[in-house]
Design a protein around this motif. Structure first.
Motif, PDB file in Angstrom:
ATOM      1  N   ALA A  18     -41.094 119.907 108.737  1.00 28.79           N
ATOM      2  CA  ALA A  18     -41.068 118.782 109.676  1.00 28.79           C
ATOM      3  C   ALA A  18     -42.343 118.756 110.513  1.00 28.79           C
ATOM      4  CB  ALA A  18     -39.836 118.877 110.574  1.00 28.79           C
ATOM      5  N   LEU A  19     -42.791 119.908 110.973  1.00 29.27           N
ATOM      6  CA  LEU A  19     -44.037 119.973 111.735  1.00 29.27           C
ATOM      7  C   LEU A  19     -45.237 119.557 110.876  1.00 29.27           C
ATOM      8  CD1 LEU A  19     -43.549 123.208 113.861  1.00 29.27           C
ATOM      9  CD2 LEU A  19     -43.676 120.854 114.674  1.00 29.27           C
ATOM     10  N   ALA A  20     -45.251 119.986 109.628  1.00 29.92           N
ATOM     11  CA  ALA A  20     -46.342 119.609 108.732  1.00 29.92           C
ATOM     12  C   ALA A  20     -46.345 118.101 108.478  1.00 29.92           C
ATOM     13  CB  ALA A  20     -46.229 120.368 107.409  1.00 29.92           C
ATOM     14  N   ALA A  26     -49.840 112.170 112.023  1.00 28.61           N
ATOM     15  CA  ALA A  26     -50.814 112.011 113.112  1.00 28.61           C
ATOM     16  C   ALA A  26     -52.231 111.855 112.564  1.00 28.61           C
ATOM     17  CB  ALA A  26     -50.739 113.197 114.062  1.00 28.61           C
ATOM     18  N   VAL A  27     -52.570 112.632 111.550  1.00 29.14           N
ATOM     19  CA  VAL A  27     -53.902 112.535 110.948  1.00 29.14           C
ATOM     20  C   VAL A  27     -54.097 111.163 110.299  1.00 29.14           C
ATOM     21  CG1 VAL A  27     -55.358 113.421 109.079  1.00 29.14           C
ATOM     22  CG2 VAL A  27     -54.210 115.005 110.630  1.00 29.14           C
ATOM     23  N   ILE A  28     -53.096 110.679 109.600  1.00 36.36           N
ATOM     24  CA  ILE A  28     -53.201 109.367 108.948  1.00 36.36           C
ATOM     25  C   ILE A  28     -53.349 108.258 109.988  1.00 36.36           C
ATOM     26  CG2 ILE A  28     -51.887 107.661 107.611  1.00 36.36           C
ATOM     27  CD1 ILE A  28     -50.790 110.057 105.989  1.00 36.36           C
ATOM     28  N   GLU A  29     -52.570 108.320 111.064  1.00 35.64           N
ATOM     29  CA  GLU A  29     -52.675 107.289 112.100  1.00 35.64           C
ATOM     30  C   GLU A  29     -54.019 107.363 112.824  1.00 35.64           C
ATOM     31  OE1 GLU A  29     -49.276 107.107 114.661  1.00 35.64           O
ATOM     32  OE2 GLU A  29     -47.903 106.768 112.990  1.00 35.64           O
ATOM     33  N   GLN A  30     -54.581 108.565 112.999  1.00 33.35           N
ATOM     34  CA  GLN A  30     -55.904 108.696 113.606  1.00 33.35           C
ATOM     35  C   GLN A  30     -56.963 108.055 112.709  1.00 33.35           C
ATOM     36  OE1 GLN A  30     -56.892 109.901 116.653  1.00 33.35           O
ATOM     37  NE2 GLN A  30     -58.923 109.186 116.085  1.00 33.35           N
ATOM     38  N   MET A  31     -56.840 108.250 111.409  1.00 34.55           N
ATOM     39  CA  MET A  31     -57.788 107.628 110.478  1.00 34.55           C
ATOM     40  C   MET A  31     -57.647 106.108 110.510  1.00 34.55           C
ATOM     41  SD  MET A  31     -57.916 110.402 107.304  1.00 34.55           S
ATOM     42  CE  MET A  31     -56.949 109.376 106.303  1.00 34.55           C
TER      43      MET A  31
END
Length: 99
Positions: A18-20, A26-31
């Motif tokens: 779940a954490l992964a 979060a990484v995808i939304e930052q991109m």
């Protein structure tokens, strides 16, 4: 005794997964925020700031897009809340095209 250990291991594995998944989201939304800022800056530099805000809103859904235009530069800031309320922000700069 083995059943209890297996149950604890499965719960720990699910928590890590779940954490992964949250981190990956979060990484995808930052991109997406970075892409949205870049496209908005490019369009604003071409003289289409309203279109840039619209496109950035489509790329990063739910994001706040702010375009700062000056004589020699265009600065775009895209920000939104990511998973678990994590603040995500991206900036892009462009030089306006001569008219």
């Amino acid at each position: 005794m083995v059943t209890v250990e297996a149950a604890i291991a499965v719960c720990a594995l699910l928590a890590v997964m779940a954490l992964a998944a949250t981190g990956l989201t979060a990484v995808i939304e930052q991109m997406q925020c970075t892409d949205a800022a870049r496209e908005a800056a490019r369009l604003a530099a071409r003289g289409e700031p309203e279109r840039g805000e619209q496109v950035a809103g489509e790329i990063a859904a739910g994001a706040v897009v702010v375009v700062h235009s000056q004589a020699d530069a265009v600065r775009v800031v895209v920000s939104k809340r990511g998973p678990l309320g994590l603040p995500l922000t991206a900036e892009a700069f462009a030089v306006p095209e001569p008219r």
